[in-house]
Structures are given as structure tokens and as C-alpha cells.
Design a protein around this motif. Structure first.
Motif, PDB file in Angstrom:
ATOM      1  N   LEU A 185      55.010  39.988  37.363  1.00  0.00           N
ATOM      2  CA  LEU A 185      55.809  41.060  37.438  1.00  0.00           C
ATOM      3  C   LEU A 185      55.725  42.223  38.368  1.00  0.00           C
ATOM      4  CD1 LEU A 185      55.931  41.104  33.621  1.00  0.00           C
ATOM      5  CD2 LEU A 185      57.616  40.113  35.066  1.00  0.00           C
ATOM      6  N   TRP A 186      54.280  42.416  39.067  1.00  0.00           N
ATOM      7  CA  TRP A 186      53.932  43.533  39.760  1.00  0.00           C
ATOM      8  C   TRP A 186      53.421  42.984  40.950  1.00  0.00           C
ATOM      9  CZ3 TRP A 186      52.761  44.018  34.386  1.00  0.00           C
ATOM     10  CH2 TRP A 186      53.341  44.660  33.703  1.00  0.00           C
ATOM     11  N   PRO A 187      54.407  42.770  41.988  1.00  0.00           N
ATOM     12  CA  PRO A 187      54.121  42.246  43.499  1.00  0.00           C
ATOM     13  C   PRO A 187      52.750  43.162  43.822  1.00  0.00           C
ATOM     14  CG  PRO A 187      56.163  42.756  43.258  1.00  0.00           C
ATOM     15  CD  PRO A 187      55.797  43.311  41.801  1.00  0.00           C
ATOM     16  N   GLY A 188      52.554  44.332  43.616  1.00  0.00           N
ATOM     17  CA  GLY A 188      51.469  45.234  44.176  1.00  0.00           C
ATOM     18  C   GLY A 188      50.300  45.073  43.577  1.00  0.00           C
ATOM     19  N   SER A 189      50.114  44.105  42.649  1.00  0.00           N
ATOM     20  CA  SER A 189      48.954  44.221  41.728  1.00  0.00           C
ATOM     21  C   SER A 189      47.991  43.084  42.308  1.00  0.00           C
ATOM     22  CB  SER A 189      49.212  43.680  40.271  1.00  0.00           C
ATOM     23  OG  SER A 189      49.929  42.630  40.033  1.00  0.00           O
ATOM     24  N   LEU A 190      48.177  42.367  43.329  1.00  0.00           N
ATOM     25  CA  LEU A 190      47.281  41.043  43.683  1.00  0.00           C
ATOM     26  C   LEU A 190      45.820  41.345  43.906  1.00  0.00           C
ATOM     27  CD1 LEU A 190      46.810  38.475  45.225  1.00  0.00           C
ATOM     28  CD2 LEU A 190      47.505  39.654  47.535  1.00  0.00           C
ATOM     29  N   ARG A 191      45.577  42.542  44.452  1.00  0.00           N
ATOM     30  CA  ARG A 191      44.159  42.971  44.571  1.00  0.00           C
ATOM     31  C   ARG A 191      43.590  43.144  43.225  1.00  0.00           C
ATOM     32  NH1 ARG A 191      41.416  45.730  49.495  1.00  0.00           N
ATOM     33  NH2 ARG A 191      42.033  43.593  50.402  1.00  0.00           N
ATOM     34  N   THR A 192      44.215  44.090  42.414  1.00  0.00           N
ATOM     35  CA  THR A 192      43.673  44.357  40.912  1.00  0.00           C
ATOM     36  C   THR A 192      43.491  43.033  40.216  1.00  0.00           C
ATOM     37  OG1 THR A 192      44.588  46.548  41.231  1.00  0.00           O
ATOM     38  CG2 THR A 192      44.411  45.771  39.006  1.00  0.00           C
ATOM     39  N   VAL A 193      44.651  42.324  39.956  1.00  0.00           N
ATOM     40  CA  VAL A 193      44.494  41.135  39.366  1.00  0.00           C
ATOM     41  C   VAL A 193      43.392  40.130  39.729  1.00  0.00           C
ATOM     42  CG1 VAL A 193      45.782  38.972  38.655  1.00  0.00           C
ATOM     43  CG2 VAL A 193      46.813  41.181  38.606  1.00  0.00           C
ATOM     44  N   GLY A 194      43.136  40.047  41.046  1.00  0.00           N
ATOM     45  CA  GLY A 194      42.091  39.424  41.501  1.00  0.00           C
ATOM     46  C   GLY A 194      40.890  39.897  41.497  1.00  0.00           C
ATOM     47  N   TYR A 195      40.772  41.110  41.394  1.00  0.00           N
ATOM     48  CA  TYR A 195      39.271  41.676  41.047  1.00  0.00           C
ATOM     49  C   TYR A 195      38.840  41.375  39.646  1.00  0.00           C
ATOM     50  CZ  TYR A 195      38.071  44.164  45.388  1.00  0.00           C
ATOM     51  OH  TYR A 195      37.444  44.299  46.522  1.00  0.00           O
ATOM     52  N   LEU A 196      39.799  41.656  38.615  1.00  0.00           N
ATOM     53  CA  LEU A 196      39.576  41.319  37.061  1.00  0.00           C
ATOM     54  C   LEU A 196      39.548  39.933  36.969  1.00  0.00           C
ATOM     55  CD1 LEU A 196      42.442  43.547  35.580  1.00  0.00           C
ATOM     56  CD2 LEU A 196      40.127  43.974  35.815  1.00  0.00           C
ATOM     57  N   PHE A 197      40.159  38.981  37.541  1.00  0.00           N
ATOM     58  CA  PHE A 197      39.964  37.846  37.240  1.00  0.00           C
ATOM     59  C   PHE A 197      38.556  37.194  37.835  1.00  0.00           C
ATOM     60  CE2 PHE A 197      41.225  32.930  38.710  1.00  0.00           C
ATOM     61  CZ  PHE A 197      40.950  32.509  37.622  1.00  0.00           C
ATOM     62  N   ALA A 221      33.143  35.723  36.499  1.00  0.00           N
ATOM     63  CA  ALA A 221      31.652  35.985  36.692  1.00  0.00           C
ATOM     64  C   ALA A 221      31.090  36.200  35.632  1.00  0.00           C
ATOM     65  CB  ALA A 221      31.685  36.634  38.128  1.00  0.00           C
ATOM     66  N   VAL A 222      31.108  37.446  35.051  1.00  0.00           N
ATOM     67  CA  VAL A 222      30.419  37.954  33.846  1.00  0.00           C
ATOM     68  C   VAL A 222      30.477  36.928  32.735  1.00  0.00           C
ATOM     69  CG1 VAL A 222      30.261  39.703  32.163  1.00  0.00           C
ATOM     70  CG2 VAL A 222      30.856  40.225  34.540  1.00  0.00           C
ATOM     71  N   VAL A 223      31.612  36.400  32.444  1.00  0.00           N
ATOM     72  CA  VAL A 223      31.563  35.331  31.368  1.00  0.00           C
ATOM     73  C   VAL A 223      30.506  34.042  31.597  1.00  0.00           C
ATOM     74  CG1 VAL A 223      32.873  33.673  29.951  1.00  0.00           C
ATOM     75  CG2 VAL A 223      33.637  36.151  30.175  1.00  0.00           C
ATOM     76  N   LEU A 239      33.642  28.322  40.157  1.00  0.00           N
ATOM     77  CA  LEU A 239      35.035  28.728  40.378  1.00  0.00           C
ATOM     78  C   LEU A 239      35.029  30.103  40.691  1.00  0.00           C
ATOM     79  CD1 LEU A 239      38.282  28.474  40.173  1.00  0.00           C
ATOM     80  CD2 LEU A 239      37.878  28.939  37.695  1.00  0.00           C
ATOM     81  N   SER A 240      34.100  30.913  40.175  1.00  0.00           N
ATOM     82  CA  SER A 240      33.611  32.318  40.720  1.00  0.00           C
ATOM     83  C   SER A 240      33.735  32.529  42.103  1.00  0.00           C
ATOM     84  CB  SER A 240      32.802  32.906  40.180  1.00  0.00           C
ATOM     85  OG  SER A 240      32.619  32.803  38.575  1.00  0.00           O
ATOM     86  N   TYR A 241      32.808  31.750  42.915  1.00  0.00           N
ATOM     87  CA  TYR A 241      32.899  31.810  44.203  1.00  0.00           C
ATOM     88  C   TYR A 241      34.286  31.859  44.984  1.00  0.00           C
ATOM     89  CZ  TYR A 241      28.027  30.571  42.969  1.00  0.00           C
ATOM     90  OH  TYR A 241      26.942  30.495  42.132  1.00  0.00           O
ATOM     91  N   ALA A 257      25.838  37.864  44.850  1.00  0.00           N
ATOM     92  CA  ALA A 257      25.416  38.651  43.600  1.00  0.00           C
ATOM     93  C   ALA A 257      25.598  37.793  42.585  1.00  0.00           C
ATOM     94  CB  ALA A 257      26.722  39.699  43.332  1.00  0.00           C
ATOM     95  N   VAL A 258      26.422  36.883  42.170  1.00  0.00           N
ATOM     96  CA  VAL A 258      26.709  35.902  41.071  1.00  0.00           C
ATOM     97  C   VAL A 258      25.673  34.941  41.036  1.00  0.00           C
ATOM     98  CG1 VAL A 258      28.081  34.229  39.964  1.00  0.00           C
ATOM     99  CG2 VAL A 258      29.308  36.423  40.877  1.00  0.00           C
ATOM    100  N   TYR A 259      25.291  34.219  42.443  1.00  0.00           N
ATOM    101  CA  TYR A 259      24.368  33.511  42.548  1.00  0.00           C
ATOM    102  C   TYR A 259      23.053  33.904  42.262  1.00  0.00           C
ATOM    103  CZ  TYR A 259      21.778  29.658  44.958  1.00  0.00           C
ATOM    104  OH  TYR A 259      21.060  28.364  45.142  1.00  0.00           O
ATOM    105  N   ALA A 260      22.909  35.473  42.533  1.00  0.00           N
ATOM    106  CA  ALA A 260      21.465  35.876  42.498  1.00  0.00           C
ATOM    107  C   ALA A 260      21.422  35.907  40.882  1.00  0.00           C
ATOM    108  CB  ALA A 260      21.581  37.336  43.114  1.00  0.00           C
TER     109      ALA A 260
END
Length: 360
Positions: free
Chosen positions: A70-82, A87-89, A116-118, A136-139
Motif C-alpha cells: 500500500l505504501w511504496p515508500g515503506s520498503l526500508r521501514t518494512v524491511g527493518y521491522l521484518f 532476529a529478536v524472536v 532467514l534473518s541473514y 550481530a545476530v550471529y554473535a
């Protein structure tokens, strides 16, 4: 109006379309996987905690997928959240599975999804950020293993037996990291090569001064459009025009003024043409206009309209700069050379007749 090559549609991040497609695919697959696993969990009577967790994961991924669509400009935000949430979970699930008091470390099916996080980091983050985030995730995974090794309350024999599982886990993740990093590097190199090839191709077919298609591109178009017109029996006309007294402009006001006149003329004529017209700079002060599905009379009217348009415009210092036009319609026996020669001869006839006119 035409150009030698379409301007690149690549954004400031040339890989953005690739990143978007990859992230969309991963989110879609994550949603489908969560739904299928949830259906199995219900039938297999999994724990309430696991069932709720799967449901929340599916809803979360679906929300990210909808936001991306729905929001084409949200690529980086969605990617970071994903990436961050995944990674945290993943780290928390790993820690819970291997550090639960009195429980033998268990690398269950969830472990298959941890790399998948990598991959998400490589897809959505800039190269350096992707590498640092993945490390960082690997660490974090290594830290969990360190806590188990030094603080486990399990018997020594059990702890030693679990080391093999940890070793395979860490080695496989190191391989995943290396492969993903190499693939990301190869993709960047490929994209760089594509961009360079596009820029070189654009330079080869574009006039540097005016930004119009150059003689090489016009020749290709002329050959193709003439052949098409002859095959389908459609009219096809060619207009050649040359700016009048252009040498005097360069001699009197300098080449910079002459360049301004050429650029302004190119822009003025380009704006006045229909979309299927092909217009370019042949060389010097000479321009060429290809008119598909246009007979001689129609081409003459176009030339007359451009003649009036140029004579109505005054250039800084140079004043009004008119042009002499030559028009020719293709015949079934024409070649690109013969058609151009007739249009060019008509243009020189207009010059000899006093300039600032159209001859056919």
C-alpha cells in the motif's frame, strides 16, 4: 516525442526494485508458512503458547506485506521491522530452547528458519549494514552458546554431548553468512555492470549537447520505420531542417550562444511534436524528424507549423533564428539513403529560395 534511450528508472538505490520483489516474496512465503504450520499445530494439539505465537507471527507478516503493497515508500521501514523482529524472536527462541533449566538443548524445527534473518538483512539493508547486522545476530547466537557452556546445570556428559549440536549449528550459520555475503557481492557487481552498460548505450545513441537522439539512432529508426511502412503500405515521411545563418551566430556571439540556440530549438520542437514522432539532431545545426503514418501533405503541415514556431521565438543575444525545411514522403522503392537525399535536397532548395520556408 522520442529519445535515444529511455532515461533509467533506477532510483537513488538502483537495487530498490529487486529488494522490493525479494522482500515481498519472503513476506508472502512467511505468511503462507505460518498459516500452514498453524493449521498443523491445531490438528496436532501443539501447546497453546506455540499456537498463539504462530498466529501472531502470521498476522505480523501479513501486516508488513500489506504495508509494503500500500505504501511504496515503506520498503526500508518494512524491511527493518521484518529483520529486527525476526532476529529478536529467533534469538529468544534459541535461548529458550537451550537454556531452559534442567532441559537438554533441543534444536527443533524452528532452527531451520533462523538463517532467514541473514537473508533478510542482505535483501533489505545496505551492504555494510547487512553485514554488521548479520554478524550481530550471529554473535547473539554465540553468546547463548557461551552461557550454556559456562553456566549449564546439566551433567558434564550431557553438556559435552550437546557441544556437537552447537558446533554444527554455528558452522552451518557461518556458511550461510558467507554464501549470502558472496551472493550479495555478486548481485552488486552485476547491477553495477548493468548500469554502466546502460550509461554507455545511452551515450552511444544520444547527442550530448541537446539530449536528443543522435545520427546513429536516427539511422536505425529510419531504416526500421521505412521497412515497416513499405511492408504494411503505410505512409511515411521525413523532414530535414537546418537553422539559418547559424555560422554567423557562432562567429558573432560565440559558440556558447550557438549551443544555447541548439538546445532551445531542440526543446521547443520536441515539445511541439506528437508522441509517435521521432526527432533528433543529425549533426551541426541540422535536425531530422521521422513521421510514421504521415503522408507528404501532413508532413508539410507539420514542417510549416514548426517553421512558424521557430520564427516566433527570440533567443538571448541571437534573436530570432529561423530554419529551412525539406520534406519527402517514402515510396515503395526508397532506401533510407534515397529518402534522406530527397528530403535533404528539398531543404537545400529552401535555402537557395531565401531560407525560412518549407520545400517538398
Amino acid at each position: 516525442m522520442s529519445a535515444a534511450l529511455p532515461t533509467s528508472t533506477l532510483s537513488l538505490d538502483p537495487a530498490a526494485p529487486i529488494r522490493r520483489a525479494a522482500l515481498t516474496t519472503m513476506l508472502l512465503l512467511s505468511v503462507l508458512t505460518a498459516v500452514l504450520t498453524l493449521a498443523f499445530a491445531v490438528t496436532a494439539s501443539w501447546s497453546h503458547q506455540d499456537t498463539v505465537g504462530l498466529a501472531l507471527l502470521g498476522v505480523w507478516d501479513l501486516g508488513l506485506l500489506l504495508a509494503l503493497r500500500l505504501w511504496p515508500g515503506s520498503l526500508r521501514t518494512v524491511g527493518y521491522l521484518f529483520f529486527v523482529v525476526g532476529a529478536v524472536v529467533g534469538v529468544m527462541k534459541f535461548a529458550w530452547s537451550v537454556l531452559a533449566p534442567g532441559q537438554v538443548p533441543y534444536f527443533g524445527p524452528y532452527a531451520y528458519w533462523l538463517p532467514l534473518s541473514y537473508l533478510v538483512a542482505v535483501v533489505v539493508l545496505p551492504p555494510r549494514a547487512a553485514l554488521l547486522s548479520s554478524l550481530a545476530v550471529y554473535a547473539a547466537f554465540l553468546a547463548v552458546g557461551g552461557v550454556f557452556a559456562f553456566y549449564s546445570d546439566l551433567p558434564v556428559a550431557v553438556t559435552k554431548g550437546a557441544i556437537s549440536g552447537f558446533l554444527q549449528f554455528y558452522l552451518s550459520h557461518a556458511v550461510y553468512l558467507s554464501v549470502y555475503a558472496m551472493l550479495a557481492y555478486l548481485c552488486r557487481q552485476y547491477l553495477r555492470a548493468v548500469i554502466q552498460a546502460e550509461q554507455q548505450a545511452q551515450t552511444a545513441f544520444e547527442d550530448v549537447l541537446t539530449g536528443l537522439p543522435n545520427r546513429r539512432q536516427l539511422n536505425l529508426w529510419l531504416e526500421a520505420d521505412l521497412a515497416r511502412a513499405q511492408v504494411y503500405g503505410e505512409p511515411f515521411s521525413l523532414v530535414v531542417f537546418d537553422l539559418d545563418h547559424f555560422k554567423q551566430i557562432n562567429d558573432s556571439f560565440g559558440h556558447e550562444t550557438g549551443d544555447v540556440v541548439l538546445r532551445t530549438t531542440a526543446s521547443t520542437v520536441k515539445r511541439a511534436l506528437r508522441d509517435d514522432s521521432r526527432f533528433g539532431r543529425w549533426g551541426g545545426e541540422e535536425f531530422v524528424l521521422l513521421l510514421p503514418k504521415t503522408d507528404l501533405e501532413g508532413a508539410r503541415r507539420v514542417a510549416q507549423r514548426l517553421d512558424q514556431l521557430l520564427r516566433s521565438e527570440s533567443h538571448p543575444r541571437a534573436g530570432v533564428v529561423s530554419a529551412s525545411f525539406g520534406v519527402a514522403q517514402a515510396t515503395v522503392d526508397d532506401t533510407p539513403s534515397s529518402l534522406f537525399a530527397r528530403a535533404d535536397a528539398a531543404m537545400y532548395s529552401a535555402k537557395q529560395a531565401g531560407r525560412a520556408r518549407v520545400h517538398v
